[in-house]
Design an enzyme around this catalytic site. Structure first.
Site, PDB file in Angstrom:
ATOM      1  N   LYS A  56       0.828  -1.208   0.000  1.00  0.00           N
ATOM      2  CA  LYS A  56       0.000   0.000   0.000  1.00  0.00           C
ATOM      3  C   LYS A  56       0.862   1.258   0.000  1.00  0.00           C
ATOM      4  CE  LYS A  56      -3.814  -2.285   2.389  1.00  0.00           C
ATOM      5  NZ  LYS A  56      -4.594  -2.364   3.641  1.00  0.00           N
ATOM      6  N   ALA A  72      -0.571   0.843   5.898  1.00  0.00           N
ATOM      7  CA  ALA A  72      -0.845   0.072   7.104  1.00  0.00           C
ATOM      8  C   ALA A  72      -1.788  -1.075   6.803  1.00  0.00           C
ATOM      9  CB  ALA A  72      -1.450   0.974   8.181  1.00  0.00           C
ATOM     10  N   ASP A  73      -1.644  -2.139   7.564  1.00  0.00           N
ATOM     11  CA  ASP A  73      -2.584  -3.240   7.482  1.00  0.00           C
ATOM     12  C   ASP A  73      -2.568  -3.989   8.804  1.00  0.00           C
ATOM     13  OD1 ASP A  73      -4.293  -4.468   5.131  1.00  0.00           O
ATOM     14  OD2 ASP A  73      -3.676  -6.119   6.424  1.00  0.00           O
ATOM     15  N   GLN A  74      -3.629  -4.740   9.015  1.00  0.00           N
ATOM     16  CA  GLN A  74      -3.753  -5.514  10.248  1.00  0.00           C
ATOM     17  C   GLN A  74      -4.365  -6.861   9.924  1.00  0.00           C
ATOM     18  OE1 GLN A  74      -6.878  -4.493  13.224  1.00  0.00           O
ATOM     19  NE2 GLN A  74      -5.122  -4.048  14.534  1.00  0.00           N
TER      20      GLN A  74
END
Length: 196
Positions: A56, A72-74
């Site tokens: 991203k 960001a990612d989770q």
């Protein structure tokens, strides 16, 4: 100051940065998350979160080389298994029942990209132990939360009534919300995107 771009339109991440007084622009990354995940079969949920954050950040940095770009990612990790967001409240109920009484991890990855390359990254993995919530309480929670709960991979919003689902949390609150804020702020200051 260098401009800051968040490679996401996530309401939680936008709210965290706004609350911290960061001036930024939010922009969707256009990354095909399913394709990234498909290319990472067999990798850990933490590795998937990190790869998505990198992808991203790079995708938006390619379009905005003048900016410091935050990706960001989770991911949710229950006993090593990767969980994706659900599509409806019936699936949300099943997810919460699966998490009930158990410990799970949220892997929150953040990457900063400049000129199309990642220059900084961090991964935090808070642990959350859900209490043995009753079916009746769970049904009421789902009715009150509605479709807003579908935006969270765990089907809970810790910043609201979802806090009542838990008996123990270990780790950074901001990482649980999806953006490890304090190390990110330090990285932005080091890059001249925030006042020191």
């Amino acid at each position: 100051m260098k401009p800051v771009v968040l490679a996401s339109t996530s309401s939680a991440r936008v709210a965290i940065l706004k609350g911290a007084g960061v001036a930024f622009e939010a922009m969707g990354s256009g990354v095909d998350e399913g394709a990234v995940k498909a290319g990472m079969r067999g990798r850990s949920p933490a590795d998937v979160a990190a790869a998505l954050a990198d992808a991203k950040a790079i995708a938006v940095s390619d379009r905005r080389p003048d900016a410091v770009v935050i990706g960001a990612d989770q991911t949710l990790d229950l006993a090593g298994a990767l969980f994706d967001k659900v599509d409806d409240l019936a699936a949300a109920r099943a997810r919460l029942i699966e998490l009930r009484g158990r410990m799970h991890h949220l892997h929150s990855a953040v990457a900063v990209a400049e000129n199309g390359a990642v220059t900084w990254r961090v991964l935090e993995s808070p642990a959350l132990k859900m209490r043995e919530v009753s079916d009746a309480w769970l049904d009421g929670y789902l009715a009150r939360g509605g479709d807003d709960l579908l935006g969270s991979v765990g089907c809970y919003l810790l910043e609201g009534e979802g806090a009542q689902l838990f008996e123990r949390i270990e780790g950074d609150y901001f990482a649980i919300l999806g953006l490890p804020l304090l190390p990110l702020l330090a990285a932005l200051r080091e890059r001249g995107a925030l006042a020191a």
